[in-house]
Design an enzyme around this catalytic site. Sequence first.
Site, PDB file in Angstrom:
ATOM      1  N   ASN A  16       0.851  -1.096  -0.104  1.00  0.00           N
ATOM      2  CA  ASN A  16      -0.010   0.053   0.056  1.00  0.00           C
ATOM      3  C   ASN A  16       0.913   1.295   0.011  1.00  0.00           C
ATOM      4  O   ASN A  16       1.388   1.774   1.023  1.00  0.00           O
ATOM      5  CB  ASN A  16      -0.923  -0.119   1.343  1.00  0.00           C
ATOM      6  CG  ASN A  16      -1.839   0.978   1.460  1.00  0.00           C
ATOM      7  OD1 ASN A  16      -1.699   2.102   0.503  1.00  0.00           O
ATOM      8  ND2 ASN A  16      -2.518   1.182   2.467  1.00  0.00           N
ATOM      9  N   ARG A  99      -2.638  -2.096  -3.610  1.00  0.00           N
ATOM     10  CA  ARG A  99      -3.899  -1.321  -3.257  1.00  0.00           C
ATOM     11  C   ARG A  99      -3.661  -0.127  -4.195  1.00  0.00           C
ATOM     12  O   ARG A  99      -2.870   0.531  -4.009  1.00  0.00           O
ATOM     13  CB  ARG A  99      -3.754  -0.992  -1.673  1.00  0.00           C
ATOM     14  CG  ARG A  99      -5.035  -0.118  -1.488  1.00  0.00           C
ATOM     15  CD  ARG A  99      -4.901   0.568  -0.143  1.00  0.00           C
ATOM     16  NE  ARG A  99      -6.366   1.333   0.321  1.00  0.00           N
ATOM     17  CZ  ARG A  99      -6.599   1.730   1.346  1.00  0.00           C
ATOM     18  NH1 ARG A  99      -5.872   1.707   2.524  1.00  0.00           N
ATOM     19  NH2 ARG A  99      -7.716   2.394   1.509  1.00  0.00           N
ATOM     20  N   HIS A 187     -12.646   3.116   0.144  1.00  0.00           N
ATOM     21  CA  HIS A 187     -12.329   2.214   1.236  1.00  0.00           C
ATOM     22  C   HIS A 187     -13.089   0.980   0.824  1.00  0.00           C
ATOM     23  O   HIS A 187     -13.494   0.221   1.694  1.00  0.00           O
ATOM     24  CB  HIS A 187     -13.189   2.938   2.644  1.00  0.00           C
ATOM     25  CG  HIS A 187     -12.394   4.156   2.766  1.00  0.00           C
ATOM     26  ND1 HIS A 187     -12.874   5.276   3.310  1.00  0.00           N
ATOM     27  CD2 HIS A 187     -11.260   4.411   3.067  1.00  0.00           C
ATOM     28  CE1 HIS A 187     -12.352   6.206   3.622  1.00  0.00           C
ATOM     29  NE2 HIS A 187     -11.046   5.587   3.473  1.00  0.00           N
ATOM     30  N   ARG A 247      -9.160  16.375   5.825  1.00  0.00           N
ATOM     31  CA  ARG A 247     -10.060  16.559   4.603  1.00  0.00           C
ATOM     32  C   ARG A 247     -11.320  17.187   5.022  1.00  0.00           C
ATOM     33  O   ARG A 247     -11.886  16.476   6.045  1.00  0.00           O
ATOM     34  CB  ARG A 247     -10.187  15.306   3.786  1.00  0.00           C
ATOM     35  CG  ARG A 247      -8.970  14.861   2.985  1.00  0.00           C
ATOM     36  CD  ARG A 247      -9.241  13.575   2.377  1.00  0.00           C
ATOM     37  NE  ARG A 247      -8.360  12.437   3.075  1.00  0.00           N
ATOM     38  CZ  ARG A 247      -8.294  11.206   2.706  1.00  0.00           C
ATOM     39  NH1 ARG A 247      -9.417  10.779   1.796  1.00  0.00           N
ATOM     40  NH2 ARG A 247      -7.718  10.551   3.302  1.00  0.00           N
ATOM     41  N   GLU A 386      -7.736  -4.821   5.379  1.00  0.00           N
ATOM     42  CA  GLU A 386      -7.539  -4.730   3.892  1.00  0.00           C
ATOM     43  C   GLU A 386      -6.484  -5.296   3.322  1.00  0.00           C
ATOM     44  O   GLU A 386      -6.626  -5.978   2.250  1.00  0.00           O
ATOM     45  CB  GLU A 386      -7.315  -3.203   3.554  1.00  0.00           C
ATOM     46  CG  GLU A 386      -8.711  -1.984   4.152  1.00  0.00           C
ATOM     47  CD  GLU A 386      -8.299  -0.910   4.376  1.00  0.00           C
ATOM     48  OE1 GLU A 386      -7.532  -0.927   5.363  1.00  0.00           O
ATOM     49  OE2 GLU A 386      -8.810   0.180   4.066  1.00  0.00           O
TER      50      GLU A 386
END
Length: 404
Positions: A16, A99, A187, A247, A386
Amino acid sequence: MNNQENLRGQAILTINAGSSSIKFSVFLLPQSNQILVGQIDGIGGESTFKVRWCSENSEHTINWPHAKQPHNHREALSELIQWLHSAAQDVEIIAVGHRVVHGGQKYSAPTIITDEVMKELEALMALAPLHEPHNLAGIRAAQESFGDIPQIACFDTAFHRTHSFVDDCYAIPRSFYDKGVCRYGFHGLSYQYIAERLMTMFPKESGGKVIVAHLGNGASMTALKGGISIASTMGFSSLDGLPMGTRCGDIDPGVLLYMMQHEGLSANEISDILYKESGLKGLSGGLSNDMRTLEASALPEAKEAIDYYVREVKREIGALTALMAGLDVLVFTGGIGSNSAMIRARVLKDMSWIGIDIDEEHNLKGETIVSSPASKVLCLKINTDEERVIARHAFELTKQICDV
Ligand code: ADP
């Protein structure tokens, strides 16, 4: 650190790659036992290399083998591979799963990376300028370091390609939709993991109306019906929906016009504000993007940042429940969702109108079920994984093209 001499066999490496970091993990086949997780941070500057063997509890900091800092992702990966060769000599990496944040409208499933796929992903960089370039740098670095072994892209957007047009469009001229300006949702690897865990842990309830709140540094919520994503709070970019560490989340586009037309800010300046200076950090007056720091602070700005965060999560629970015409299960995951009993408690408070009744003690203890037996909605805390989803996809696709 001791070498892991008892580990042998074929394995999948997951990567990732972020702007200055590479998170990685190794899964031993055929059972996909996770044997190590690690992270290289600060690539291009003062970097660190940390590894945790899953058979041990402690984390190890690795000294760079050649006493040199990697200047880029390729050098970092090359050092990682050299280290792997010496620390786990009998483990053979047979494929790398990556990813990749954005798969556009086309990629709705994990994909073996070819030159053609790479070209198409490069064309998608404009859709995720803060993530995609680093994901692709990780792929290129792995291709150079590993030679011919399969590289597999696993997309965060793919899980949401089941949405209807109405759940994915914006009310702007349709020509923009045709050019790819639509809601993608992110996600997805986390949501897929949670959907599968739910099916194993709560088979009956998992087929119902489920909201998953992935509350990490990045945050979004998704409505699942029968395990399929029907709507998500993140849209065209990873800025939309919930406020995050840095964010902004949901914002009136008129604010951006104001910033441009009356404050004279450029697109790059606005981008920096929305991606890097907003969210919890912006609302707390620059104090922190980390929920732990805000929870520990007595500053009114920290409290207001948390108040707004909780308000938005509650609001989205209401919105997603309305879209599904009901709610059976609510799952918290991600760094905040899994670890902050305070945020879970505040989100679940005063939600009896929707059928939620919290079990305060279970919630404080961090148990899996955080709702009371009387609660009509089953509220859960499940850690996401993940990397495991990426490893599984990579293994499945590798089996299709190689003799493993
Ligand atoms: P990412 O989106 O980068 O994968 P994570 O899912 O790891 O992030 O979540 C990171 C965030 O989780 C941190 O920024 C921090 O705010 C929050 N967090 C982690 N542990 C706790 C805790 N015990 N209490 C509150 N917040 C926590």
